[in-house]
Design an enzyme around this catalytic site. Structure first.
Site, PDB file in Angstrom:
ATOM      1  N   HIS A 295     -25.121 -27.855 -40.809  1.00 48.92           N
ATOM      2  CA  HIS A 295     -25.260 -29.308 -40.953  1.00 48.92           C
ATOM      3  C   HIS A 295     -26.752 -29.660 -40.868  1.00 48.92           C
ATOM      4  CE1 HIS A 295     -25.132 -33.565 -40.066  1.00 48.92           C
ATOM      5  NE2 HIS A 295     -23.937 -33.566 -40.631  1.00 48.92           N
TER       6      HIS A 295
ATOM      7  N   GLU B 241     -24.596 -32.604 -48.746  1.00 52.60           N
ATOM      8  CA  GLU B 241     -24.932 -33.789 -47.958  1.00 52.60           C
ATOM      9  C   GLU B 241     -26.425 -34.067 -48.062  1.00 52.60           C
ATOM     10  OE1 GLU B 241     -21.816 -34.543 -44.684  1.00 52.60           O
ATOM     11  OE2 GLU B 241     -23.342 -33.234 -43.871  1.00 52.60           O
TER      12      GLU B 241
ATOM     13  N   GLY C  47     -25.727 -40.998 -42.339  1.00 55.81           N
ATOM     14  CA  GLY C  47     -25.851 -41.987 -41.272  1.00 55.81           C
ATOM     15  C   GLY C  47     -26.756 -43.157 -41.617  1.00 55.81           C
TER      16      GLY C  47
ATOM     17  N   ASN D 203     -16.291 -35.462 -39.215  1.00 56.48           N
ATOM     18  CA  ASN D 203     -17.319 -34.902 -38.344  1.00 56.48           C
ATOM     19  C   ASN D 203     -17.636 -35.954 -37.279  1.00 56.48           C
ATOM     20  OD1 ASN D 203     -19.549 -33.821 -37.139  1.00 56.48           O
ATOM     21  ND2 ASN D 203     -20.886 -33.929 -38.939  1.00 56.48           N
TER      22      ASN D 203
ATOM     23  N   LYS E 230     -19.331 -35.633 -34.636  1.00 54.58           N
ATOM     24  CA  LYS E 230     -20.650 -35.449 -34.009  1.00 54.58           C
ATOM     25  C   LYS E 230     -20.529 -35.583 -32.480  1.00 54.58           C
ATOM     26  CE  LYS E 230     -22.720 -36.918 -38.276  1.00 54.58           C
ATOM     27  NZ  LYS E 230     -23.887 -37.438 -38.981  1.00 54.58           N
TER      28      LYS E 230
ATOM     29  N   GLU F 191     -28.286 -31.866 -39.345  1.00 50.72           N
ATOM     30  CA  GLU F 191     -28.777 -32.124 -37.985  1.00 50.72           C
ATOM     31  C   GLU F 191     -29.059 -30.807 -37.261  1.00 50.72           C
ATOM     32  OE1 GLU F 191     -25.584 -34.825 -37.006  1.00 50.72           O
ATOM     33  OE2 GLU F 191     -26.431 -36.234 -38.444  1.00 50.72           O
TER      34      GLU F 191
ATOM     35  N   SER G 216     -22.712 -41.115 -45.744  1.00 50.02           N
ATOM     36  CA  SER G 216     -22.327 -42.529 -45.840  1.00 50.02           C
ATOM     37  C   SER G 216     -21.075 -42.758 -46.701  1.00 50.02           C
ATOM     38  CB  SER G 216     -23.503 -43.390 -46.323  1.00 50.02           C
ATOM     39  OG  SER G 216     -24.569 -43.316 -45.387  1.00 50.02           O
TER      40      SER G 216
HETATM   41  P1  PGA Z   1     -22.146 -40.082 -42.232  1.00 52.44           P
HETATM   42  O1  PGA Z   1     -22.332 -38.540 -41.781  1.00 52.44           O
HETATM   43  O2  PGA Z   1     -20.809 -40.161 -42.945  1.00 52.44           O
HETATM   44  O3  PGA Z   1     -22.176 -40.856 -40.960  1.00 52.44           O
HETATM   45  O4  PGA Z   1     -23.268 -40.389 -43.152  1.00 52.44           O
HETATM   46  C1  PGA Z   1     -21.916 -37.482 -42.604  1.00 52.44           C
HETATM   47  C2  PGA Z   1     -22.214 -36.170 -41.954  1.00 52.44           C
HETATM   48  O5  PGA Z   1     -23.221 -36.058 -41.231  1.00 52.44           O
HETATM   49  O6  PGA Z   1     -21.465 -35.191 -42.111  1.00 52.44           O
END
Ligand code: PGA
Length: 259
Positions: free
Chosen positions: A95, A167, A173, A9, A11, A97, A213
């Site tokens: 997601h 998640e 993140g 992903n 982003k 976000e 992460s």
């Molecule tokens: P990250 O993001 O691996 O940077 O924690 C995962 C995601 O948002 O799918």
């Protein structure tokens, strides 16, 4: 048995040139091609170039979002027809976000899931609790309802055409990944909900990923859990080396999970 899936992903990172460089330089060896499904989800602007760069390889293209309508007066949105036109096999939906920053409701996400399936694009449906919800002991309740609301009236014929990503919001993140056994517990609960809804045969074929992460150093610990069938990777998918090493940990996990 379930073939692991590792999805990148990206982003809102990478210009077209950067995306093209990654996709064209990414190493594809035989072993990697057979043992694991790899999906790259760039931003909308880089879909075309990545689609061209990975043509003829085993890498698959995914998008990060989608509007549920085929077309219409929806300024700034991208439809399932447009995504399949570009060769997208998967789309990340729900997601955290999107849920938390852009206030997408489970009902809206459910509409997207159903249209994606209708147009032959596999939803990667994300669910996850916030830290507050976890501390209040609501992890199962939140993740379970996001899963069932997201899949309401969704008919699944081909189980590899959908994936669920657990998640935890607090792990995304932050560099603070979930404990792999904790994640396995939540994921096996989610699988039980899928078994209740779709029956053991079909539910046993649906991949459930962990995300939050994931790094080369911890990926294998997630992959060796019975019900964790792969990873949705944000930050660590932006560099070839770290993403490649995460994929390798899925390949060496033995290549398949099952219940
Ligand atoms: P990250 O993001 O691996 O940077 O924690 C995962 C995601 O948002 O799918």
């Amino acid at each position: 048995m379930r073939i692991p899936m590792i999805a990148a992903n990206w982003k809102m990172y990478k210009t077209i040139n950067e995306a093209e460089k990654f996709a064209s330089e990414f190493p594809l060896d035989q072993e990697l091609q057979q043992g694991v499904d790899v999906v790259i989800c760039p931003s909308f602007t880089a879909l075309q170039t990545v689609s061209e760069s990975i043509r003829g390889t085993s890498l698959m293209l995914g998008a990060q979002n989608m509007h549920p309508a085929e077309q219409g007066a929806f300024t700034g949105e991208v439809s399932p027809l447009m995504l399949s036109d570009l060769g997208c096999k998967y789309v990340i939906l729900g997601h955290s976000e999107r849920r938390h920053i852009f206030k997408e409701s489970s009902q809206f996400i459910n509409e997207k899931v159903k249209t994606a399936l209708k147009y032959g694009i596999g939803p990667i449906l994300c669910v996850g609790e916030t830290l507050e919800e976890r501390e209040a002991g609501k992890t199962r309740e939140i993740c379970g309802s996001q899963l069932l609301e997201g899949l309401a009236d969704a008919e699944i014929v081909e189980p590899t055409m959908i994936a669920i990503a657990y998640e935890p919001v607090w792990a995304i993140g932050t560099g603070r990944n979930a404990d792999p056994q904790d994640a396995e517990e939540v994921i096996s609960y989610l699988r039980q909900l899928l078994v209740d809804k779709y029956g053991a045969g079909l539910a046993g074929e649906i991949r459930i990923l962990y995300g939050g992460s994931v790094k080369p150093q911890n990926a294998a610990d997630f992959m060796k859990q019975q019900n964790i069938d792969g990873a949705l990777v944000g930050g660590a998918s932006l560099e070839i080396e770290s993403f490649y090493n995460i994929i390798n940990s899925a390949v060496y996990d033995g290549g398949s999970h099952g219940i």
